[in-house]
Write an enzyme that holds these catalytic residues in place. Structure first.
Site, PDB file in Angstrom:
ATOM      1  N   HIS A 145      12.268 -38.961  -5.347  1.00 22.02           N
ATOM      2  CA  HIS A 145      13.079 -39.315  -6.516  1.00 22.02           C
ATOM      3  C   HIS A 145      13.473 -38.008  -7.212  1.00 22.02           C
ATOM      4  CE1 HIS A 145      13.710 -40.877 -10.652  1.00 22.02           C
ATOM      5  NE2 HIS A 145      13.881 -42.053 -10.107  1.00 22.02           N
ATOM      6  N   ASP A 222       3.529 -38.680  -6.503  1.00 21.62           N
ATOM      7  CA  ASP A 222       4.332 -39.506  -7.402  1.00 21.62           C
ATOM      8  C   ASP A 222       4.022 -40.959  -7.071  1.00 21.62           C
ATOM      9  OD1 ASP A 222       6.234 -41.051  -8.616  1.00 21.62           O
ATOM     10  OD2 ASP A 222       7.973 -39.911  -7.885  1.00 21.62           O
ATOM     11  N   GLN A 225       6.006 -45.902  -7.660  1.00 27.83           N
ATOM     12  CA  GLN A 225       6.314 -47.143  -6.930  1.00 27.83           C
ATOM     13  C   GLN A 225       5.109 -47.681  -6.171  1.00 27.83           C
ATOM     14  OE1 GLN A 225       8.932 -48.808  -7.371  1.00 27.83           O
ATOM     15  NE2 GLN A 225      10.302 -47.312  -8.292  1.00 27.83           N
ATOM     16  N   LYS A 248       6.736 -49.666 -14.845  1.00 30.59           N
ATOM     17  CA  LYS A 248       6.899 -50.227 -13.498  1.00 30.59           C
ATOM     18  C   LYS A 248       5.675 -51.038 -13.077  1.00 30.59           C
ATOM     19  CE  LYS A 248       9.854 -46.370 -12.114  1.00 30.59           C
ATOM     20  NZ  LYS A 248      11.234 -46.869 -11.979  1.00 30.59           N
ATOM     21  N   CYS A 386      18.580 -42.639  -7.875  1.00 31.75           N
ATOM     22  CA  CYS A 386      18.027 -41.322  -8.232  1.00 31.75           C
ATOM     23  C   CYS A 386      17.366 -40.653  -7.035  1.00 31.75           C
ATOM     24  CB  CYS A 386      17.015 -41.423  -9.378  1.00 31.75           C
ATOM     25  SG  CYS A 386      17.729 -41.986 -10.896  1.00 31.75           S
TER      26      CYS A 386
HETATM   27  C1  LIG Z   1       9.452 -42.884  -7.016  1.00 29.37           C
HETATM   28  C2  LIG Z   1       9.767 -42.674  -8.481  1.00 29.37           C
HETATM   29  N1  LIG Z   1       9.343 -41.573  -9.091  1.00 29.37           N
HETATM   30  C3  LIG Z   1       9.589 -41.346 -10.381  1.00 29.37           C
HETATM   31  C4  LIG Z   1      10.307 -42.223 -11.142  1.00 29.37           C
HETATM   32  C5  LIG Z   1      10.583 -41.880 -12.573  1.00 29.37           C
HETATM   33  O1  LIG Z   1      10.005 -42.788 -13.420  1.00 29.37           O
HETATM   34  P1  LIG Z   1      10.337 -42.769 -14.975  1.00 29.37           P
HETATM   35  O2  LIG Z   1      11.817 -42.784 -15.101  1.00 29.37           O
HETATM   36  O3  LIG Z   1       9.689 -44.004 -15.469  1.00 29.37           O
HETATM   37  O4  LIG Z   1       9.728 -41.537 -15.539  1.00 29.37           O
HETATM   38  C6  LIG Z   1      10.783 -43.384 -10.561  1.00 29.37           C
HETATM   39  C7  LIG Z   1      11.577 -44.345 -11.354  1.00 29.37           C
HETATM   40  O5  LIG Z   1      12.667 -44.713 -11.053  1.00 29.37           O
HETATM   41  C8  LIG Z   1      10.510 -43.616  -9.187  1.00 29.37           C
HETATM   42  O6  LIG Z   1      10.964 -44.712  -8.584  1.00 29.37           O
END
Ligand SMILES: Cc1ncc(COP(=O)(O)O)c(C=O)c1O
Lengths: 428, 153
Positions: A145, A222, A225, A248, A386
């Site tokens: 991401h 990370d 998900q 999430k 993203c």
């Molecule tokens: C794999 C992953 N990492 C990081 C994020 C970033 O999360 P946040 O926007 O809640 O900080 C997301 C959210 O879309 C994600 O799907």
């Protein structure tokens, strides 16, 4: 999720593993706990399949946040009065809940953040500044991401370190051989996603951690998900950092957390200055607070943290293993149903997936798919999610993505499929 | 479903499927690229101006049905027009799809013609950018701005 992670979690006595009820989920009762789901959109009952973007919140969470603001609200760590004590206890109780849920040894290993993005930025800013020197390397994967790419680009720009990217194959799986070859003596940090938000791929994080540690690198995972979909045990995994977002996993927006090994947090410099992160301040010298407070400058989102604690407690009570098993079955059902739609192709066909199916309809752009599905009451996400490097790998600009949560059921998937057939009718 | 048909009208579906004036011009006098970072829609626009009028126009692009149809119908709608006429059409079209009812939307002698098919877009705020990307790129081309990201705000 991978068998290794699951069994490690089970032996570590994850709350879900010893949950009281091992029977199938009563999903109708579960769904009734989400008031937002019982509404109509464009005259059709809402089918919410955009859970990878954010999940809806159960009554347990809504009530916890509401109760906090109705009864306990006060600033934390700074008052001797009753409400401040209660707010502090609620905040620190939520920290313990997070620690328990992810399998941290101690709640001081949990730093509250605004979400996964801020957690990853914290690691890149603070740990990055501590260890990265000119010529060092940070190793990522092609399926990250943007929030696990850009902070590392910034850290590399500051330090003179170089970014390395391990490729994925056409199923959307990490090329582990290439990853291993890219791991070198100058690799200081490996940053990988546990589960890809664009493809659903579950990465073999236990193996990645072992490889990285053997090469002398620290590992940042990370988990944005992953946490909603499977048991995570950071101690068993032995990862150095694990980042996630509350919103999430059924908690409010605006709160998330970073798990980090205590010895790393102790050694790392603060990254933001302000109240709460200090022990004493004079104009000559400031003494920093201990971890995790050293990394929590300013008034935190206490209500959000309380909601996060409530969400994880709620998930634990259901049993995260049962959730994982149910969602696994739902994902398989969805895969079969989607592949029955003529002209539909899945983007991301890894052997191990969680929570997500990305797909394309022949000759119809994902945005048109999204708008028309919305008219049928079905909410999905369309776009690059993203994760533009993933899109570039597959030579596309966008996908349509259906993503699942514990309150989804087969009816939802049938409605999705009926909606897709209606999309094709419009374009026929 | 009548509302949905306001957006996806036959004319739009037709132009989305078979965009007119697609490809590169041999000797363009003006060119600009447009990119909508939110959707990933891309367009490259080519203009050949002659004595202040649009002599020929073409585009290459990828994107949703709305964005492709918008570019296609735009190329048809501006051929032979002066720069001033093109710009008032730009104002009228962007006002229409954003649902604004101001001076630009009601600009006297400008006729939307076939472009009126995009009126339905105003009911879909998330899709306005799809309909306006080609037009913003057109304005950039006329103003000699070859910016990578055409701002559709
Ligand atoms: C794999 C992953 N990492 C990081 C994020 C970033 O999360 P946040 O926007 O809640 O900080 C997301 C959210 O879309 C994600 O799907």
């Amino acid at each position: 999720m991978t068998a290794t992670v699951q069994s490690a979690a089970a032996t570590a006595g994850h709350p879900g593993a010893s949950g009281v009820d091992h029977g199938p989920l009563d999903t109708a009762a579960l769904r009734a706990q989400f008031p937002i789901l019982s509404q109509s959109v464009h005259g059709k009952p809402l089918v919410y399949l955009d859970n990878a973007a954010t999940t809806q919140k159960p009554l347990a969470v809504l009530d916890a946040v509401d109760g906090y603001y109705r009864r306990d609200n006060a600033n934390v760590h700074r008052g001797v009065h009753t409400l401040s004590e209660r707010a502090t206890a609620a905040f620190e109780g939520a920290r313990s809940e997070v620690a328990r849920f992810v399998g941290a040894r101690d709640s001081s290993e949990i730093v509250f953040t605004r979400g996964a993005t801020e957690a990853l930025n914290l690691v890149a800013m603070s740990f990055g500044a501590m260890v990265l020197r000119e010529g060092d390397e940070v190793l990522l994967t092609e399926m990250e991401h943007h929030s696990n790419i850009v902070p590392w680009q910034m850290a590399c720009a500051r330090s003179g370190a170089k970014l390395r990217v391990a490729p994925i194959d056409d199923r959307g799986e990490l090329d582990l051989d290439a990853f291993e070859k890219l791991l070198g003596p100058r690799t200081r940090i490996v940053a990988v996603t546990h589960v890809s938000n664009a493809l659903g791929t579950v990465n073999p994080v236990a193996r990645i951690v072992a490889l990285a540690h053997a090469a002398g690198a620290k590992v940042v995972i990370d988990g944005a998900q992953a946490l909603p979909h499977a048991a995570v045990d950071v101690a068993a995994l032995d990862c150095d950092f694990y980042a996630f977002s509350g919103h999430k996993v059924y908690a409010p927006m605006g709160v998330g957390a970073l798990y980090a090994k205590r010895e790393l947090l102790d050694a790392m410099p603060p990254w933001q200055g302000g109240g709460d992160m200090i022990l004493s301040v004079t104009f000559e010298k400031t003494l920093y607070n201990v971890a995790p407070y050293k990394f929590e400058a300013g008034t935190p989102d206490v209500g959000g943290a309380v909601g996060l604690g409530a969400a994880l407690r709620w998930l634990s009570e259901i049993g995260i293993e049962r959730v994982a098993a149910y969602e696994r079955e739902l994902l398989d059902y969805a895969e079969k149903a989607l592949l029955d739609v003529p002209g539909l192709g899945l983007v991301g066909t890894a052997a191990d997936k969680a929570g997500v199916h990305s797909f394309m309809l022949d000759g119809i752009h994902p945005h048109d798919v999204g708008t028309i599905l919305d008219h049928h009451g079905v909410a999905i996400r369309t776009g690059h999610h993203c994760a533009q490097p993933v899109m570039q790998h597959f030579g596309i600009a966008a996908t349509a993505r259906a993503s699942f949560a514990v309150y989804n059921n087969r009816d939802d998937i049938d409605r999705l499929v009926a909606g897709l057939l209606a999309v094709q009718e419009v374009f026929a | 479903m009548s509302e949905l048909r306001d957006l996806y009208q036959e004319l739009i579906l037709d132009h989305g499927r078979r965009p007119r004036n697609s490809g590169k011009l041999d000797s363009p006098t003006h060119h600009a690229d447009g990119y909508n970072p939110l959707c990933g829609d891309r367009i490259a626009l080519y203009l050949e101006m002659d004595e202040g009028r649009v002599k020929s126009v073409s585009f290459e692009g990828t994107g949703c049905a709305i964005s492709q149809a918008s570019a296609s119908l735009m190329t048809e709608g501006i051929k032979g027009k002066t720069v001033a006429e093109v710009l008032s059409l730009f104002r009228k079209l962007t006002a229409t799809v954003t649902g604004r009812d101001d001076d630009a939307a009601n600009e006297g002698d400008v006729e939307l013609g076939k472009l009126a098919v995009f009126e339905g877009v105003s009911q879909y705020p998330m899709r306005v950018k799809c309909a306006t990307l080609a037009w913003h790129t057109l304005r950039n081309a006329l103003e000699g701005k070859d910016v990578e990201v055409a701002v559709t705000e």
